[in-house]
Design an enzyme around this catalytic site. Structure first.
Site, PDB file in Angstrom:
ATOM      1  N   GLN A  21       0.903  -1.162   0.000  1.00 19.02           N
ATOM      2  CA  GLN A  21       0.000   0.000   0.000  1.00 19.02           C
ATOM      3  C   GLN A  21       0.925   1.190   0.000  1.00 19.02           C
ATOM      4  O   GLN A  21       1.870   1.214   0.788  1.00 19.02           O
ATOM      5  CB  GLN A  21      -0.859   0.028   1.263  1.00 19.02           C
ATOM      6  CG  GLN A  21      -1.775  -1.145   1.425  1.00 19.02           C
ATOM      7  CD  GLN A  21      -3.010  -1.045   0.565  1.00 19.02           C
ATOM      8  OE1 GLN A  21      -3.156  -0.102  -0.205  1.00 19.02           O
ATOM      9  NE2 GLN A  21      -3.875  -2.012   0.678  1.00 19.02           N
ATOM     10  N   SER A  22       0.650   2.149  -0.852  1.00 18.63           N
ATOM     11  CA  SER A  22       1.717   3.132  -1.022  1.00 18.63           C
ATOM     12  C   SER A  22       1.906   4.096   0.131  1.00 18.63           C
ATOM     13  O   SER A  22       3.010   4.486   0.425  1.00 18.63           O
ATOM     14  CB  SER A  22       1.558   3.885  -2.318  1.00 18.63           C
ATOM     15  OG  SER A  22       0.222   4.021  -2.626  1.00 18.63           O
ATOM     16  N   THR A  23       0.851   4.504   0.818  1.00 21.05           N
ATOM     17  CA  THR A  23       1.097   5.465   1.892  1.00 21.05           C
ATOM     18  C   THR A  23       0.682   4.859   3.216  1.00 21.05           C
ATOM     19  O   THR A  23      -0.157   3.975   3.254  1.00 21.05           O
ATOM     20  CB  THR A  23       0.292   6.761   1.683  1.00 21.05           C
ATOM     21  OG1 THR A  23      -1.095   6.418   1.758  1.00 21.05           O
ATOM     22  CG2 THR A  23       0.586   7.410   0.362  1.00 21.05           C
ATOM     23  N   GLN A  26      -2.931   4.716   3.578  1.00 17.58           N
ATOM     24  CA  GLN A  26      -3.611   3.607   2.913  1.00 17.58           C
ATOM     25  C   GLN A  26      -3.488   2.336   3.721  1.00 17.58           C
ATOM     26  O   GLN A  26      -4.397   1.535   3.787  1.00 17.58           O
ATOM     27  CB  GLN A  26      -3.008   3.372   1.529  1.00 17.58           C
ATOM     28  CG  GLN A  26      -3.557   4.331   0.485  1.00 17.58           C
ATOM     29  CD  GLN A  26      -2.993   4.015  -0.879  1.00 17.58           C
ATOM     30  OE1 GLN A  26      -2.088   3.205  -1.021  1.00 17.58           O
ATOM     31  NE2 GLN A  26      -3.519   4.685  -1.891  1.00 17.58           N
ATOM     32  N   ARG A  63       5.194   2.669   1.474  1.00 19.96           N
ATOM     33  CA  ARG A  63       6.188   3.424   0.704  1.00 19.96           C
ATOM     34  C   ARG A  63       5.575   3.825  -0.619  1.00 19.96           C
ATOM     35  O   ARG A  63       4.970   3.001  -1.288  1.00 19.96           O
ATOM     36  CB  ARG A  63       7.417   2.571   0.444  1.00 19.96           C
ATOM     37  CG  ARG A  63       8.034   2.182   1.755  1.00 19.96           C
ATOM     38  CD  ARG A  63       9.499   2.016   1.591  1.00 19.96           C
ATOM     39  NE  ARG A  63      10.031   1.602   2.861  1.00 19.96           N
ATOM     40  CZ  ARG A  63      11.143   2.064   3.361  1.00 19.96           C
ATOM     41  NH1 ARG A  63      11.831   2.943   2.673  1.00 19.96           N
ATOM     42  NH2 ARG A  63      11.580   1.668   4.517  1.00 19.96           N
TER      43      ARG A  63
END
Ligand SMILES: [Zn+2]
Length: 632
Positions: A21-23, A26, A63
């Site tokens: 999950q990118s952030t 999220q 990330r």
């Protein structure tokens, strides 16, 4: 169809599930998707891999996906695939694997080379097959396009709001948002007053460090509103720090301006540790959104701009002269050592014996050579002489002379220009001549030709050099004074001595006045005994030289540098006075008069401080003791 693609060779290898999950947001909010991603482990088992052969890579949780450089999980995945250890890579929607296209293609490429399959919830792809490959490529492209539109939509929306001054972001301490969304001054009187106190203090000192010192002296803390989720908006008080004060002074919001885009996050400056983009502040002229008079202010825009400029100057010690600091030495910040050319510092410390402030060259000291001090001198006589020279220069008579000098200069410049032109003409002629000589020689005669070519080049270089010098001289001579300016200067020159001597004028203001006329001062207290060579460089570029007598002995202001005294204490009893003197001289110490040490000066200190007697007692020295009150 899936099972056809999966072969024994794939089952012999591992199945990797890539979860991401990118952030961090999220990761927390989008639990459902995370769960779906972990379910892929079961899918791997369904497809026929034993549970022990399924590995989940979830290091990249939280990330952001724009580059692979800081996603260690993705890198590990690529390595394992490249080593041919992976039978299948599973992920939620294949295209999620790598947002950035180049990373994506690289992975497909490597999977193709090592016969690794790629799978998601719905299908298994073999990058070796042209159809699958095409499909995967298109998916990657679509994903990138989707990201792009997503981003643009977000960005454009934000910018649109920001341009109208409506984009919401945490307000700086001292402001609160009204029910209608407008910015209002903090209803807490204490908060408002404390901020006003910071601006007042800076108005008075012009140095952020002094503001911090001021606040601390009065025991005043700085208010901060919490912006974290827990306790959002509640007020806490913190001990003032330099960074906090500088942040307040730098924030245009306090001048009533709504500014957005002050910081630039460009991708090419990334933290080596976290991979996050490093923010860089844009110069004021480039701020994309700046709405003045957007909300009530703590200080005027003009003052804000002035403060920024002061902060900038104070920051770069060497290039700019900086603000005139307090302290009684007039030349602080613009005084240079006539021996080594470095900037001299000011010593204001009052030691055991009351020391008057002095100028001290500690260049070698700052370079780590702790024992050496080039020269030092009491500032008082120098300051007095400088003030006198300054007042003379700006007196009505001095200004009149200045005007005449200016007229003379204008005349000189015209004459100089003519000289330049003649010189240039000559050089050009010589260059043409050299060219003709070169053209005339037989090209086969290489030795001669190359020599002539060298000469021709030399001449051309000289022409170029002269042209440059000419242009520069022209630029430097671009100053003429209009009749109105003359009047203003005359008026000012009449008032200045009164202002200078007025009781109400502070030393700091005197320093500012001085700097309007004087660019720098150079001091040499070593070359002549008992005297200091002073050179003033006026802002006009003119130099003035004179000498100043060092303060007379016995008036209490001259003392042997304490560092030298300490050395003498150390060595007394172990060496003779002459040896001590030699050692001190060798490492660059000088007496308060800037002279070299002798056995007499060392002897004086030893007796004064009742140290061990000279090892090689010298009768003559005894008789030569300087009269009481004499300080070396
Ligand atoms: Zn020096």
């Amino acid at each position: 169809m899936n099972t056809v693609k999966i072969q024994t060779l794939h089952y012999e290898r591992m199945a990797y599930v890539y979860v991401r999950q990118s952030t961090p947001w999220q990761v927390i909010e989008n639990r459902e998707s995370t769960e779906r991603q972990y379910h892929l482990r079961e899918r791997a088992v369904q497809l026929g891999w034993p549970a022990s052969h399924v590995e989940v890579i979830d290091e990249d949780q939280g990330r952001s996906g724009s580059t692979a450089a800081h996603r260690t999980g993705f890198q590990r995945l690529v390595t394992e695939v490249g080593l041919g250890k992976v039978g299948i890579v599973l992920m939620l929607e294949a295209s999620r694997l790598a947002r950035n296209n180049s990373d994506w293609y690289r992975l497909i490429e490597i999977c193709g080379l090592t016969s690794t399959l790629i799978g998601d919830e719905g299908a298994v792809y073999s990058p070796r097959e042209p159809n699958d490959r095409l499909l995967l490529g298109v998916k990657g492209t679509l994903s990138e396009a989707e990201l792009f539109t997503l981003r643009t939509r977000l960005y454009e929306g934000r910018w649109n709001k920001a341009r109208k001054g409506n984009l919401q972001f945490p307000l700086p301490t001292g402001y609160v948002r009204s029910a209608a969304g407008d910015w209002e001054l903090d209803p807490d009187t204490q908060v408002r007053e404390r901020l006003a106190c910071v601006f007042d203090s800076f108005r008075c000192h012009g140095v952020a460090r002094s503001v911090v010192r001021d606040l601390k002296k009065q025991g005043l803390d700085l208010p901060t509103r919490i912006t974290a989720r827990d306790g959002y908006g509640s007020l806490i008080w913190k001990t003032p720090s330099l960074s906090a004060v500088v942040r307040i002074l730098h924030n245009p919001a306090y001048a009533g301006a709504y500014v957005f885009g002050r910081w630039e996050y460009s991708g090419d400056h990334r933290s080596a540790k976290t991979g996050k983009a490093i923010a860089r502040q844009l110069p004021m002229a480039k701020w994309p959104v700046r709405i003045e008079l957007h909300h009530p202010a703590y200080l005027s825009w003009e003052e804000y701009v002035k403060n920024r400029e002061l902060l900038r100057q104070n920051w770069s010690h060497d290039e700019a002269t900086g603000v005139a600091r307090e302290g009684s030495s007039l030349l602080q910040g613009i005084v240079y050592c006539g021996i080594c050319g470095n900037k001299m510092g000011v010593q204001n410390r009052v030691l055991r014996e009351k020391r008057s402030p002095s100028y001290i060259c500690q260049a070698s000291y700052h370079n780590g050579d702790t024992d050496k001090i080039c020269q030092s001198m009491t500032s008082r006589p120098v300051d007095a002489a400088i003030a006198e020279a300054f007042l003379e220069a700006v007196s009505p008579l001095g200004v009149e002379v200045g005007f005449r000098v200016l007229e003379q200069l204008e005349h000189d410049i015209a004459a100089q220009r003519r000289q330049h032109e003649l010189q240039l003409e000559q050089a050009r002629y010589e260059a043409r001549l050299a060219q003709r000589q070169y053209d005339a020689v037989d090209p086969d005669n290489r030795l001669v030709a190359s020599e002539l070519e060298r000469r021709w080049n030399e001449k051309l270089e000289r022409v170029h050099h002269l042209e440059k010098a000419f242009i520069q001289a022209e630029q430097e001579s671009q100053w003429t004074i209009t009749p109105e300016e003359r009047q203003t200067i005359k008026k000012l020159s009449q008032d200045l001595p009164t202002v200078w001597r007025a009781q109400t004028t502070t030393n700091q203001e005197r320093k500012r006045l001085l700097r309007m006329a004087i660019a720098s001062v150079q001091l040499d207290g070593v070359s002549k005994t008992g005297e200091i060579d002073v050179q003033i460089r006026w802002r006009s570029g003119v130099l003035t030289n004179f000498t100043v007598k060092r303060t007379a002995p016995g008036d209490g202001s001259l003392k042997t540098p304490p560092e030298a005294v300490a050395k003498i204490h150390e060595m007394a009893g172990k060496y003779s006075h002459q040896e001590i003197a030699d050692r001190l001289n060798d490492v660059g110490y000088r007496t308060a008069f800037g002279r070299q040490y002798t056995h007499q000066t060392v002897g004086y200190i030893c007796r004064r401080d009742q140290l061990a007697a000279d090892r090689k007692r010298n009768k003559k020295t005894e008789r030569d003791i300087l009269k009481p009150g004499y300080i070396c």
